[in-house]
Design an enzyme around this catalytic site. Structure first.
Site, short mmCIF file in Angstrom:
data_model
loop_
_atom_site.label_atom_id
_atom_site.label_comp_id
_atom_site.label_asym_id
_atom_site.label_seq_id
_atom_site.Cartn_x
_atom_site.Cartn_y
_atom_site.Cartn_z
N ARG A 223 0.84 -1.18 0.00
CA ARG A 223 0.00 0.00 0.00
C ARG A 223 0.89 1.24 0.00
O ARG A 223 1.95 1.26 0.64
CB ARG A 223 -0.93 0.02 1.23
CG ARG A 223 -2.10 -0.95 1.14
CD ARG A 223 -3.08 -0.51 0.07
NE ARG A 223 -4.25 -1.36 -0.05
CZ ARG A 223 -4.35 -2.39 -0.89
NH1 ARG A 223 -3.32 -2.71 -1.65
NH2 ARG A 223 -5.45 -3.09 -0.97
N HIS A 271 -0.17 0.70 -10.33
CA HIS A 271 -0.95 -0.21 -9.50
C HIS A 271 -1.43 -1.43 -10.31
O HIS A 271 -2.63 -1.75 -10.33
CB HIS A 271 -2.14 0.50 -8.87
CG HIS A 271 -2.60 -0.13 -7.58
ND1 HIS A 271 -3.05 0.58 -6.51
CD2 HIS A 271 -2.66 -1.44 -7.19
CE1 HIS A 271 -3.39 -0.24 -5.53
NE2 HIS A 271 -3.15 -1.48 -5.92
#
Length: 308
Positions: A223, A271
């Site tokens: 993250r 991502h």
């Protein structure tokens, strides 16, 4: 049964259609269309703050990704309702490939050779065997453990670190704060796959990264909130770190004016290290809903206090 669906994604209508196909016994209500019927289950990814308003009959909340920090961040979740995440659902294989790509680039110094090519420089750099190149995995959950086993199969020396003791064949496992320094000192490439909690937010800071050997690489695929970006940039600039590959960021999309984009020793991907496979994920969610309906246990149950 009735299922309330929301996904913060341009393909959300297709996701809802696949869910309806995988779970034909249910009526799927799309929150984005203003359909806020009282439902038995909620299936969502980064839902809006009012998503759960009026949902007093929920039996479970299904999170469409492995990470649940977004849904736990300031949202008033119905008390006592189980929160269940997707487990793997096609993401494990992608993560294996991504980390292997990072490891081989660092091992064979392909970025250094690319810089030499830009200077028309012919120079052979020292060779390092895989067994001498130690990869450290922070976070040994479902994905972390799978990546660790994959790298062992490739012949790398692999270490793992987690909050509690784990046992993975071929992996030197460390646990807790007392063993973190030894783990870091032996990691030529550090891969962060921790969940994002209050305890792990900002964990990739100057002090932690200074614990890595000089010339180490950092791979951020857990993250974005794990990384203190300014600390990473400083350690790349002073030569302590040789490079970084970042796939997740505190702000996504990464702002165009971020200095991360322009640093010559940072590789950025948007991502994509482990993208959700819609069909596999929806079949898994449908199976979990059916198990709950039959009173059977499901995997991926989240402890809201711990955050994973």
């Amino acid at each position: 049964m009735d299922v309330l669906f929301f996904a913060e994604d341009e393909d959300a209508p297709a996701w809802a259609d696949v869910l309806a196909s995988a779970l034909p016994e249910a009526r799927v209500h799309r929150f984005a269309d203003g359909d806020k019927a009282s439902c038995d289950y909620a299936v969502c990814w980064k839902p809006p703050a009012d998503f759960f308003h009026g949902q007093s009959c929920l039996k479970a909340i299904m999170n469409l990704g492995a990470g649940v920090d977004a849904i736990l961040d300031g949202r008033a979740l119905p008390a006592g309702v189980p929160l269940v995440r997707v487990t793997d659902a096609g993401m494990g294989e992608q993560m294996e490939e991504y980390v292997a790509w990072c490891a081989l680039r660092a091992l064979r110094r392909t970025d250094d050779y690319a810089r030499q090519q830009a200077r028309s420089q012919w120079r052979q750099l020292p060779f390092t065997p895989r067994a001498s190149f130690s990869i450290g995995i922070m976070g040994l959950g479902v994905l972390g453990a799978r990546v660790a086993r994959y790298l062992v199969g490739m012949g790398f020396a692999v270490r793992g670190w987690s909050r509690s003791r784990q046992a993975i064949a071929g992996v030197t496992c460390h646990a807790g704060a007392d063993e973190r320094a030894a783990f870091l000192a032996a990691s030529n490439l550090l891969v962060c796959l921790l969940p994002l909690t209050e305890a792990t937010r900002g964990i990739l800071d100057r002090d932690l990264m200074l614990g890595l050997p000089a010339g180490a690489h950092v791979v951020g695929i857990g993250r974005g909130g794990h990384l203190i970006e300014a600390d990473l940039l400083a350690l790349l600039d002073n030569g302590h770190l040789a490079g970084a590959t970042l796939d997740v960021f505190a702000a996504e999309p990464l702002p165009a004016d971020s200095p991360l984009w322009r640093h010559p020793r940072i590789t950025i991907t948007p991502h994509i290290s482990a993208q959700t496979v819609i069909e596999v994920s929806m079949r898994q969610i449908a199976d979990k809903i059916r198990r709950i309906e039959r009173g059977l246990p499901v995997d991926g149950l989240i402890d809201r206090v711990r955050g994973y």
